[in-house]
Write an enzyme that holds these catalytic residues in place. Structure first.
Site, mmCIF file in Angstrom:
data_model
loop_
_atom_site.group_PDB
_atom_site.id
_atom_site.type_symbol
_atom_site.label_atom_id
_atom_site.label_comp_id
_atom_site.label_asym_id
_atom_site.label_seq_id
_atom_site.Cartn_x
_atom_site.Cartn_y
_atom_site.Cartn_z
ATOM 1 N N HIS A 1 0.857 -1.196 -0.197
ATOM 2 C CA HIS A 1 0.209 -0.092 -0.087
ATOM 3 C C HIS A 1 0.851 1.303 0.003
ATOM 4 C CE1 HIS A 1 -3.563 -2.443 2.111
ATOM 5 N NE2 HIS A 1 -3.144 -2.740 0.598
ATOM 6 N N GLN B 1 -8.333 -10.405 16.268
ATOM 7 C CA GLN B 1 -9.706 -10.777 15.999
ATOM 8 C C GLN B 1 -9.728 -12.036 14.975
ATOM 9 O OE1 GLN B 1 -8.476 -7.693 14.858
ATOM 10 N NE2 GLN B 1 -8.945 -6.653 16.550
#
Length: 339
Positions: free
Chosen positions: A134, A237
């Site tokens: 990115h 998570q």
């Protein structure tokens, strides 16, 4: 201090699942999994590490999808979280430095990162062993000759836009561009191709601090499975790729990696920050030609007009000989100009 990167991104409604519940393995289970991971790393011949925002939270940089993540708060209509310090002052975490130790030992072959904080390069991971999918908030590149320029200040733009500087190659001189992607920008082919190559070669892909939601990057670790490789995920998570993993660890990344390094009997190298600047000394006669005016200018090595975010003040001291000369002759006047 607000997160300039997140604020510069274009707004989109669908950023995937956010506000995800965090899970923590019990102390006994966590230790057992750390031991399993250490054995996998010890046996690996081509270890690839795939990182996300979760490895930088201990550096003072918020994540995106956690309970207090950037996208979570944005969806709830709340202000973006405050970073404890700006990108240019953030120091690599224990995990960043452990990866440097593994790379120097010849164990870690390649790092793939979705982060734009520049901490992998700053920690010491060689550029040729790193794919920044990115972009990098501190990196600008020349679209003409391909030269890269790693800065010590955060660039003013994102979205592959032109910056205020030019390529320093005399034969080129093209305007430079930032490297950080906006939502609509495609992943850079060079970085993506290297990442795919190493994932296919990898017998172990270790995913650290990533929810593995953003495509196509999230599918890269799966490419190791075709060659018999294994995937390990360390994240607070649950992720969509958990079922494909040989081992899923719910715990703080720093704690897990510190435990692994201890079991491997490896020390985590310290981080030593080095910032460079240039000192320009010039002289001129005063208007009445009775004094010599000295000017000391402190400037960035990246250009006279480039920011110097790591310098707050400069103190100038004169040694005894110069002070005595000034007293006896009274013909030298020293001034300083700080930018």
């Amino acid at each position: 201090m607000s997160l300039g990167y997140a604020e510069k991104l274009s707004f989109i409604e669908d950023v995937g699942q956010v506000g995800m519940t965090e899970f923590f393995d019990s102390a006994h289970v966590l230790q057992d999994k750390i031991e399993q991971l250490a054995k996998l790393i010890e046996k690996s011949r081509h270890l690839v590490v795939f990182t996300g925002a979760g490895i930088s939270t201990s550096c003072g940089i918020p994540d995106f999808r956690g309970p207090k993540g950037i996208w979570t708060l944005q969806r709830e209509g709340k202000p973006l979280p405050e970073a404890s310090l700006p990108f240019h002052r953030a120091m690599p975490s224990m995990t960043h430095m452990a990866l440097v130790g593994l790379e120097k030992a010849g164990i870690l072959k390649f790092v793939i990162s979705q982060n734009v904080d520049g901490l992998h390069l700053r920690s010491g991971i060689p550029r040729e062993k790193l794919a920044e999918l990115h972009g990098n908030s501190f990196m600008e590149t020349c679209p003409s000759c391909g030269a890269e320029y790693y800065r010590d200040f955060e660039l003013e733009t994102i979205g592959l836009k032109e910056t205020s500087r030019r390529c320093s190659d005399e034969k080129c001189g093209a305007k430079l561009r930032d490297t950080v992607l906006d939502w609509e920008d495609a992943l850079p082919p060079k970085e993506m191709n290297l990442a795919e190559k190493h994932c296919r070669m990898g017998d172990l892909v270790l995913c650290l601090g990533t929810s593995l939601q953003i495509t196509p990057a999230c599918n890269l670790p799966l490419k190791s499975l075709r060659g018999g490789g294994k995937i390990v995920i360390v994240n607070l998570q649950k992720t969509p790729k958990d079922k494909k993993a040989s081992l899923v660890i719910h715990g703080f990344v720093d704690k897990v990696i510190a435990g692994v390094m201890e079991l491997l009997n490896m020390k985590i190298p310290p981080y030593i920050r080095i910032d460079l600047f240039q000192t320009i000394l010039s002289q001129s006669l005063s208007s009445d030609k009775k004094f010599v005016n000295w000017t000391i200018r402190i400037a960035s090595v990246h250009g006279l007009s480039a920011p110097l975010p790591f310098i707050k003040s400069v103190e100038v001291k004169l040694d005894f000989c110069i002070s005595l000369l000034m007293f006896l002759s009274r013909t030298i006047k020293i001034t300083k100009k700080l930018l």
